[in-house]
Write an enzyme that holds these catalytic residues in place. Sequence first.
Site, PDB file in Angstrom:
ATOM      1  N   TYR A  38       0.834  -1.194   0.000  1.00  0.00           N
ATOM      2  CA  TYR A  38       0.000   0.000   0.000  1.00  0.00           C
ATOM      3  C   TYR A  38       0.879   1.258   0.000  1.00  0.00           C
ATOM      4  O   TYR A  38       1.359   1.703   1.039  1.00  0.00           O
ATOM      5  CB  TYR A  38      -0.916   0.019   1.216  1.00  0.00           C
ATOM      6  CG  TYR A  38      -1.844  -1.177   1.337  1.00  0.00           C
ATOM      7  CD1 TYR A  38      -2.194  -1.947   0.230  1.00  0.00           C
ATOM      8  CD2 TYR A  38      -2.375  -1.545   2.568  1.00  0.00           C
ATOM      9  CE1 TYR A  38      -3.034  -3.036   0.349  1.00  0.00           C
ATOM     10  CE2 TYR A  38      -3.220  -2.625   2.696  1.00  0.00           C
ATOM     11  CZ  TYR A  38      -3.547  -3.377   1.583  1.00  0.00           C
ATOM     12  OH  TYR A  38      -4.386  -4.458   1.702  1.00  0.00           O
ATOM     13  N   HIS A  64       0.498 -12.134   1.182  1.00  0.00           N
ATOM     14  CA  HIS A  64      -0.322 -11.194   0.430  1.00  0.00           C
ATOM     15  C   HIS A  64      -0.395 -11.578  -1.051  1.00  0.00           C
ATOM     16  O   HIS A  64       0.622 -11.600  -1.745  1.00  0.00           O
ATOM     17  CB  HIS A  64       0.277  -9.790   0.565  1.00  0.00           C
ATOM     18  CG  HIS A  64      -0.672  -8.691   0.227  1.00  0.00           C
ATOM     19  ND1 HIS A  64      -0.304  -7.373   0.174  1.00  0.00           N
ATOM     20  CD2 HIS A  64      -2.007  -8.709  -0.059  1.00  0.00           C
ATOM     21  CE1 HIS A  64      -1.350  -6.631  -0.125  1.00  0.00           C
ATOM     22  NE2 HIS A  64      -2.389  -7.422  -0.277  1.00  0.00           N
TER      23      HIS A  64
END
Length: 336
Positions: free
Chosen positions: A59, A143
């Site tokens: 992010y 992830h």
Amino acid sequence: MTATVVDLLNRGRSGHGVIGLGGSPLGNFARPVSDDEAARTVRRAWARGIRYFDTAPHYGLGLSERRMGAELCRHRRDEFVLSTKVGRLIVPNTRPRERDDDGFAVPGDRTRRWDFSPTGVERSLRESLARLGLDSVDILYAHDPDQAWEGAAREGLASLARLKAAGVVKAIGIGTNSTTGLAAIIEEGLVDVIMLANRYSLLDHSALDSVLAPAHQAGVAVVAVGVFATGLLSTARPAPHAMYEYRAADVEVAERANRIAAICEDHNVELPAAALAFPLLHPAVAAVAVGMRSPREVDEDLRQFETDVPDGLWRDLVAEGLIPAGAVRTAPSAPR
């Protein structure tokens, strides 16, 4: 359901369940957020009782972690639950760009490199902790391994299992948009928790049998994210040109969202409130996490989350074929 994960998440529980702050917007996903706005967002979430925070190196190439950690470090470590992710190392970009090319409004002088090896996972966690300014995280997810290569999920989980066995983290899991292969991983006892994006919402029930059922059977917790379907379910009536799964919603799905919204109105409930409440009807779902980019969004999301949604709404949605009956089996009078 895994006691450790539930106990962790329940630190932020209200009468309506657990809602967490998702950190993607704080990494400038889609558009910039100022440092000041990001700080005020985390502070507002804390003031309103949110105690579960999720972030990732992906992010904003570490920006979300830095911003979130700068605020969370003001609090005692045992007062909140924090998750981050591994699998993408943040490294110098040998071909720098003016902007990141993966959806975040940040400089492109760094990039992501897949690595689920023990060395890569340990490095990723070490660098995340440095960005966060903290000495630990509670939950660590592999992830998007489905986007990397075949076998990445198992490689990543083996690496994470070493960290859990060493007491470095309390719980491990996978954060993903894909349901593929999750049932086997759950049934083999490789995860404590699944963070599942976009696959269990009012508009997408594909995870009901493929993930939630085996998770419930195995005692694995699920954190539902993407419950607003990347925008289509975030307003009382779907806005024109609203996004669905990161692109403009097609006519069919927009019509279905409007049908759901109309039934919500019949029960004096706004569509976002139903979108937040729906996943938590399932006993496998321990929490929802929502990306928030401003104090106003924190207040609005919590207003919707705290709405009492009557069982009659779910019964009507089942009767209209808009959600499966199995999704609301916890509502005593729901049709079977």
